[in-house]
Structures are given as C-alpha cells and as structure tokens.
Design a protein around this motif. Sequence first.
Motif, PDB file in Angstrom:
ATOM      1  N   THR A 205       2.070  -9.362   7.951  1.00  0.00           N
ATOM      2  CA  THR A 205       2.398  -8.556   6.777  1.00  0.00           C
ATOM      3  C   THR A 205       2.338  -7.089   7.182  1.00  0.00           C
ATOM      4  O   THR A 205       1.565  -6.703   8.061  1.00  0.00           O
ATOM      5  CB  THR A 205       1.397  -8.793   5.621  1.00  0.00           C
ATOM      6  OG1 THR A 205       0.072  -8.433   6.051  1.00  0.00           O
ATOM      7  CG2 THR A 205       1.400 -10.241   5.185  1.00  0.00           C
TER       8      THR A 205
ATOM      9  N   ARG B 256       3.655  -2.818   5.649  1.00  0.00           N
ATOM     10  CA  ARG B 256       4.395  -1.986   4.703  1.00  0.00           C
ATOM     11  C   ARG B 256       5.221  -0.988   5.497  1.00  0.00           C
ATOM     12  O   ARG B 256       4.753  -0.419   6.482  1.00  0.00           O
ATOM     13  CB  ARG B 256       3.447  -1.260   3.747  1.00  0.00           C
ATOM     14  CG  ARG B 256       4.169  -0.336   2.747  1.00  0.00           C
ATOM     15  CD  ARG B 256       3.293   0.029   1.587  1.00  0.00           C
ATOM     16  NE  ARG B 256       2.994  -1.149   0.760  1.00  0.00           N
ATOM     17  CZ  ARG B 256       2.288  -1.095  -0.373  1.00  0.00           C
ATOM     18  NH1 ARG B 256       1.796   0.065  -0.794  1.00  0.00           N
ATOM     19  NH2 ARG B 256       2.062  -2.191  -1.069  1.00  0.00           N
TER      20      ARG B 256
ATOM     21  N   ASP C 285       7.190  -4.012   1.230  1.00  0.00           N
ATOM     22  CA  ASP C 285       6.222  -4.886   1.891  1.00  0.00           C
ATOM     23  C   ASP C 285       6.992  -5.970   2.627  1.00  0.00           C
ATOM     24  O   ASP C 285       7.912  -6.584   2.071  1.00  0.00           O
ATOM     25  CB  ASP C 285       5.280  -5.535   0.870  1.00  0.00           C
ATOM     26  CG  ASP C 285       4.316  -4.524   0.262  1.00  0.00           C
ATOM     27  OD1 ASP C 285       3.962  -3.558   0.961  1.00  0.00           O
ATOM     28  OD2 ASP C 285       3.942  -4.706  -0.910  1.00  0.00           O
TER      29      ASP C 285
ATOM     30  N   PRO D  37       6.618  -2.876  -3.466  1.00  0.00           N
ATOM     31  CA  PRO D  37       5.242  -2.987  -3.971  1.00  0.00           C
ATOM     32  C   PRO D  37       5.241  -3.092  -5.498  1.00  0.00           C
ATOM     33  O   PRO D  37       6.004  -2.380  -6.167  1.00  0.00           O
ATOM     34  CB  PRO D  37       4.584  -1.675  -3.507  1.00  0.00           C
ATOM     35  CG  PRO D  37       5.417  -1.228  -2.345  1.00  0.00           C
ATOM     36  CD  PRO D  37       6.817  -1.663  -2.668  1.00  0.00           C
TER      37      PRO D  37
END
Length: 283
Positions: free
Chosen positions: A224, A226, A240, A259
């Motif tokens: 994961t 951003r 994201d 987000p």
Amino acid sequence: MDMDRRELADFLRRCRERINPQDVGLPAGSRRRTPGLRREEVVQLAGMSADYYIRLEQARSPQPSPQILASLARALRMSEDERDHLYLLAGHRPPAGRQYGTFVQPGLLYLLDQLKETPAQLLSDLGDLLAQNAMATALFGTVCSIQEDGRNVVWRWFTDPAVRAAYPAEEHDRLGRVHVADLRAAVARRSGDAASTALVRRLSEASEEFRTLWELHEVAVRRTSRMLVDHPSIGPISLDCQTLLTPGEDQRLLIFTPPPGTADINHLELLRVVGTERFSTAG
C-alpha cells in the motif's frame, strides 16, 4: 515456523489412503484390506527410508527436509494447494507459486474493464505493465505503455525524465527508493533468474542513481502507498494505491483510489470525463 506433527501425520495418512494403486502404476492386488497405498509403496515411490516414513505417520519424527516433502508430494499426487499445506504443516515455507509471465488471464482483463471509475493496472513483480483500464490510461497517459519496449515502470522511472514530471519533485527520492526496494525483493524471490538479472544489469548500466540505491540493499514489498500525480488537465490528484493478490505469483493488481473524504474524489470523477475524452480525441 513450527512443525505440527499430529496434523502432518493425519494429512499423510489421508492422502495415502485415497490413492488407487493403479493411479501410480502399481497392481491393485486382491489382498488389500484397506483402501489406498501401503506405507511400503509410498516409501518406494518417494525413495525414502521406511522407518522415517512410519515415524512421520506416527507423529514422532524429526522435521522433514524440503527435499523429502517434495518427494512425498509427488508420490502422493498432491495438488499445488495440498503440497503447500504439507510444507506448512512440516514447518517450512511452501515453494514459489505458479508464474504467468506476460500472459494475462481473461478474467483479469474483464475485471479491469469493469472498473469504470477506478484506475487499475496489472503489473509483473519486476514492474512490467501488462494491462491497464481506461481510467489508468487517462491518469498516467504515456508514462508507461503495454508495448514491450516501454512497459517497465522501474526502467522508465530511472531513464526517462518525462516520467518524473508527473510527480512532485519532493517525491522523486522517495519514489525511487520505493521502486528499488520492491525490485530487490522480487529479484530475491526469483533467485536471480535471467529476466531479473538482465533488468538489474540494464538499470545499473543506464542510471547512476539506480546503482547508488541498489547498493543500499533496501527491501520493502510495495503493498500500500499514497502517491500524488500531477495530471496535465486536472492538476494534482492524491491517490491510495492498493496491491491485490492475483492467481500468478509474479503478477499483481494495483487499484488507485482517492483518500476518503477528500476533494480528490471529485478530481477522479472529473478525470473520468475529461481524461477519457482527451485520449480518445488524440487517438
């Protein structure tokens, strides 16, 4: 990992009892009182000590080696899932799963097409872009393509300055380290096969920055993250990135979502309209 002797013993017995002798080239015979193979037949097929196998089924053996487990999996005609279960019960990490290379399963292509409002890409573990949906094309433009000579995102990052223009300058160092740390993990999983070795060699010859980061030996699988993409029509969009499992050990599905509770939700909706129109017009 700890060995579960009791579960391992039960699993081996169950697998042995379900196999017909004819399925492994042995005569059925007329004096079999129980179904399946005899222990001595498993030993013969696996090429191992009879005493050791008996102790395995009695839950009193030392930990078997991966080589013994591989022989047992073949002798007992185990599926990939059963083989992996065998390794885990014996306290070992299962072998690497099935690899698909550049082949994209039709089901994944269908899934990409169904994601009408969410950018999504299918990448190899080495960073080759194998497929993407219309929203991903609208988001990233020509940063990468699925054409073989320009589809590796790590190669493009370190050799094509135009790629970095889509990301804020203050993010360049971090993203470079993310690319290299993820690639380092993939190379280790592949045990330095021809494809990964060639890619690292090409990158090392082409980029001093890559060589410097590679020597740090940082390892971090990208699950994961951003990211901030500076789109030429919409402006900065924060997203994201979620990495999802695929049937292939060497492929990953990346989903890019805004987000929650941010203006980027509206930006992505605007991209769906403006971005798609821009690329279709240009085509």
